[in-house]
Scaffold this motif. Structure first.
Motif, PDB file in Angstrom:
ATOM      1  N   GLY A  53      -5.345   3.643   3.034  1.00 29.97           N
ATOM      2  CA  GLY A  53      -4.234   4.018   2.171  1.00 29.97           C
ATOM      3  C   GLY A  53      -3.035   3.091   2.236  1.00 29.97           C
ATOM      4  N   VAL A  54      -3.031   2.138   3.160  1.00 26.72           N
ATOM      5  CA  VAL A  54      -1.936   1.175   3.260  1.00 26.72           C
ATOM      6  C   VAL A  54      -2.467  -0.166   2.766  1.00 26.72           C
ATOM      7  CG1 VAL A  54      -0.285   0.028   4.782  1.00 26.72           C
ATOM      8  CG2 VAL A  54      -0.934   2.415   5.209  1.00 26.72           C
ATOM      9  N   TRP A  55      -2.232  -0.457   1.495  1.00 28.02           N
ATOM     10  CA  TRP A  55      -2.755  -1.663   0.852  1.00 28.02           C
ATOM     11  C   TRP A  55      -1.840  -2.836   1.148  1.00 28.02           C
ATOM     12  CZ3 TRP A  55      -7.458  -1.979  -1.398  1.00 28.02           C
ATOM     13  CH2 TRP A  55      -8.132  -0.765  -1.571  1.00 28.02           C
ATOM     14  N   THR A  56      -2.437  -3.913   1.658  1.00 30.84           N
ATOM     15  CA  THR A  56      -1.692  -5.102   2.060  1.00 30.84           C
ATOM     16  C   THR A  56      -2.378  -6.342   1.489  1.00 30.84           C
ATOM     17  OG1 THR A  56      -1.132  -3.979   4.117  1.00 30.84           O
ATOM     18  CG2 THR A  56      -0.744  -6.339   4.041  1.00 30.84           C
ATOM     19  N   TRP A  57      -1.568  -7.283   1.009  1.00 31.26           N
ATOM     20  CA  TRP A  57      -2.095  -8.552   0.502  1.00 31.26           C
ATOM     21  C   TRP A  57      -2.523  -9.441   1.665  1.00 31.26           C
ATOM     22  CZ3 TRP A  57      -3.302  -8.733  -4.395  1.00 31.26           C
ATOM     23  CH2 TRP A  57      -2.600  -7.953  -5.315  1.00 31.26           C
ATOM     24  N   VAL A  58      -3.406 -10.390   1.387  1.00 26.58           N
ATOM     25  CA  VAL A  58      -3.900 -11.301   2.428  1.00 26.58           C
ATOM     26  C   VAL A  58      -2.789 -12.138   3.052  1.00 26.58           C
ATOM     27  CG1 VAL A  58      -6.286 -11.433   1.616  1.00 26.58           C
ATOM     28  CG2 VAL A  58      -4.579 -13.041   0.704  1.00 26.58           C
ATOM     29  N   ASN A  59      -1.663 -12.293   2.371  1.00 29.66           N
ATOM     30  CA  ASN A  59      -0.540 -13.040   2.933  1.00 29.66           C
ATOM     31  C   ASN A  59       0.370 -12.145   3.772  1.00 29.66           C
ATOM     32  OD1 ASN A  59       0.829 -11.586   0.993  1.00 29.66           O
ATOM     33  ND2 ASN A  59       1.637 -13.376  -0.088  1.00 29.66           N
ATOM     34  N   GLY A  60      -0.018 -10.878   3.956  1.00 31.84           N
ATOM     35  CA  GLY A  60       0.740  -9.956   4.780  1.00 31.84           C
ATOM     36  C   GLY A  60       1.763  -9.122   4.031  1.00 31.84           C
ATOM     37  N   GLU A  61       1.979  -9.428   2.752  1.00 32.50           N
ATOM     38  CA  GLU A  61       2.958  -8.668   1.978  1.00 32.50           C
ATOM     39  C   GLU A  61       2.427  -7.277   1.656  1.00 32.50           C
ATOM     40  OE1 GLU A  61       5.076 -10.253  -1.330  1.00 32.50           O
ATOM     41  OE2 GLU A  61       4.794 -12.308  -0.639  1.00 32.50           O
ATOM     42  N   PRO A  62       3.308  -6.276   1.736  1.00 29.56           N
ATOM     43  CA  PRO A  62       2.886  -4.940   1.318  1.00 29.56           C
ATOM     44  C   PRO A  62       2.751  -4.891  -0.204  1.00 29.56           C
ATOM     45  CG  PRO A  62       5.225  -4.954   1.863  1.00 29.56           C
ATOM     46  CD  PRO A  62       4.682  -6.324   2.199  1.00 29.56           C
ATOM     47  N   LEU A  63       2.046  -3.922  -0.681  1.00 30.12           N
ATOM     48  CA  LEU A  63       1.836  -3.757  -2.121  1.00 30.12           C
ATOM     49  C   LEU A  63       3.132  -3.296  -2.772  1.00 30.12           C
ATOM     50  CD1 LEU A  63      -0.237  -3.724  -4.437  1.00 30.12           C
ATOM     51  CD2 LEU A  63      -0.729  -1.354  -3.832  1.00 30.12           C
ATOM     52  N   SER A  64       3.645  -4.076  -3.723  1.00 29.51           N
ATOM     53  CA  SER A  64       4.823  -3.660  -4.491  1.00 29.51           C
ATOM     54  C   SER A  64       4.406  -3.507  -5.950  1.00 29.51           C
ATOM     55  CB  SER A  64       5.976  -4.641  -4.321  1.00 29.51           C
ATOM     56  OG  SER A  64       5.567  -5.955  -4.647  1.00 29.51           O
ATOM     57  N   TYR A  65       3.967  -4.590  -6.600  1.00 31.99           N
ATOM     58  CA  TYR A  65       3.400  -4.499  -7.947  1.00 31.99           C
ATOM     59  C   TYR A  65       1.961  -4.019  -7.826  1.00 31.99           C
ATOM     60  CZ  TYR A  65       0.762  -5.995 -11.995  1.00 31.99           C
ATOM     61  OH  TYR A  65      -0.094  -6.009 -13.062  1.00 31.99           O
ATOM     62  N   ASN A  66       1.534  -3.115  -8.710  1.00 30.19           N
ATOM     63  CA  ASN A  66       0.120  -2.743  -8.744  1.00 30.19           C
ATOM     64  C   ASN A  66      -0.296  -2.423 -10.163  1.00 30.19           C
ATOM     65  OD1 ASN A  66      -0.402   0.306  -9.220  1.00 30.19           O
ATOM     66  ND2 ASN A  66       1.354   0.272  -7.814  1.00 30.19           N
ATOM     67  N   ASN A  67      -1.594  -2.463 -10.382  1.00 35.44           N
ATOM     68  CA  ASN A  67      -2.157  -2.180 -11.701  1.00 35.44           C
ATOM     69  C   ASN A  67      -3.452  -1.378 -11.539  1.00 35.44           C
ATOM     70  OD1 ASN A  67      -2.086  -2.329 -14.504  1.00 35.44           O
ATOM     71  ND2 ASN A  67      -3.366  -4.150 -14.555  1.00 35.44           N
ATOM     72  N   TRP A  68      -3.418  -0.358 -10.679  1.00 33.92           N
ATOM     73  CA  TRP A  68      -4.606   0.444 -10.418  1.00 33.92           C
ATOM     74  C   TRP A  68      -5.078   1.164 -11.673  1.00 33.92           C
ATOM     75  CZ3 TRP A  68      -7.044  -0.618  -6.188  1.00 33.92           C
ATOM     76  CH2 TRP A  68      -6.362  -0.961  -5.020  1.00 33.92           C
ATOM     77  N   ASN A  69      -6.364   1.243 -11.837  1.00 34.18           N
ATOM     78  CA  ASN A  69      -6.978   2.046 -12.887  1.00 34.18           C
ATOM     79  C   ASN A  69      -6.643   3.512 -12.609  1.00 34.18           C
ATOM     80  OD1 ASN A  69      -8.491   2.490 -15.171  1.00 34.18           O
ATOM     81  ND2 ASN A  69     -10.451   1.984 -14.229  1.00 34.18           N
ATOM     82  N   ASP A  70      -6.743   4.362 -13.637  1.00 36.89           N
ATOM     83  CA  ASP A  70      -6.501   5.788 -13.443  1.00 36.89           C
ATOM     84  C   ASP A  70      -7.359   6.316 -12.303  1.00 36.89           C
ATOM     85  OD1 ASP A  70      -4.749   5.764 -15.567  1.00 36.89           O
ATOM     86  OD2 ASP A  70      -6.190   6.559 -17.014  1.00 36.89           O
ATOM     87  N   GLU A  71      -6.752   7.116 -11.450  1.00 40.12           N
ATOM     88  CA  GLU A  71      -7.417   7.756 -10.322  1.00 40.12           C
ATOM     89  C   GLU A  71      -7.935   6.758  -9.275  1.00 40.12           C
ATOM     90  OE1 GLU A  71     -10.077  10.943 -11.444  1.00 40.12           O
ATOM     91  OE2 GLU A  71      -8.886  11.344 -13.232  1.00 40.12           O
ATOM     92  N   GLU A  72      -7.361   5.574  -9.249  1.00 41.12           N
ATOM     93  CA  GLU A  72      -7.678   4.571  -8.227  1.00 41.12           C
ATOM     94  C   GLU A  72      -6.400   4.247  -7.456  1.00 41.12           C
ATOM     95  OE1 GLU A  72     -10.653   3.650  -7.555  1.00 41.12           O
ATOM     96  OE2 GLU A  72     -11.749   4.111  -9.367  1.00 41.12           O
ATOM     97  N   PRO A  73      -6.501   3.823  -6.242  1.00 44.69           N
ATOM     98  CA  PRO A  73      -7.722   3.727  -5.453  1.00 44.69           C
ATOM     99  C   PRO A  73      -8.162   5.120  -4.995  1.00 44.69           C
ATOM    100  CG  PRO A  73      -5.831   3.119  -4.109  1.00 44.69           C
ATOM    101  CD  PRO A  73      -5.307   3.371  -5.503  1.00 44.69           C
TER     102      PRO A  73
END
Length: 160
Positions: A53-73
């Motif tokens: 539940g804690v989505w993190t980018w490979v560069n270590g940045e936390p998720l700020s912008y997202n474009n998840w499909n409905d009911e994702e993740p």
């Protein structure tokens, strides 16, 4: 575009090229990557493998912008820890056994460096201190600050 591969194998392949999986920090970069993927579902450099539940980018940045499909993740079936850009432009979480195509990005763009010179979608030329890259057409790059015209932008070398 390379693959298909699992997320870990795709990341290892990118890192062997001194690159990494894409980090998307804006809708415009999302759209450019979507165009480059040509409708294919591809891996993103985003995971919640370390902590559910804690989505993190490979560069270590936390998720700020997202474009998840409905009911994702949704972690369907338990174990969907890796983000993918679908051909619809929305994101989906995928399992560690899924095999998708992938695009590698220059580590300078992935690590948040401000000097952009790769041929990756949305990454062109930029002056030090800028946070957004300039507008050479996709498939070209320039070392000139502010380059937007075809005479200032050079065609990127062919992928090997």
């Amino acid at each position: 575009m390379m693959g298909p591969s699992t997320w870990h194998d795709a990341r290892a392949a990118c890192m062997a090229l001194d690159m990494d999986l894409p980090v998307l920090l804006s809708q415009s970069h999302n759209n450019e990557l979507l165009a480059a993927a040509g409708g294919e579902e591809i891996w993103l450099g985003l995971s919640d493998e370390a902590e559910e539940g804690v989505w993190t980018w490979v560069n270590g940045e936390p998720l700020s912008y997202n474009n998840w499909n409905d009911e994702e993740p949704n972690n369907a079936g338990s174990g969907e820890h890796f983000a993918a850009l679908q051909g619809t432009s929305a994101w989906n979480d995928q399992s560690m056994t899924a095999s998708l195509k992938f695009i590698c990005e220059d580590k300078a763009s992935v690590t948040g460096a401000t000097l952009c010179s790769s041929c990756i979608p949305g990454k062109y030329s930029s002056a030090a201190g800028q946070t957004e890259c300039d507008g050479c057409p996709f498939g070209t790059a320039s070392s000139e600050v502010g380059a937007t015209s075809s005479d200032a932008c050079e065609v990127c070398p062919a992928e090997t």
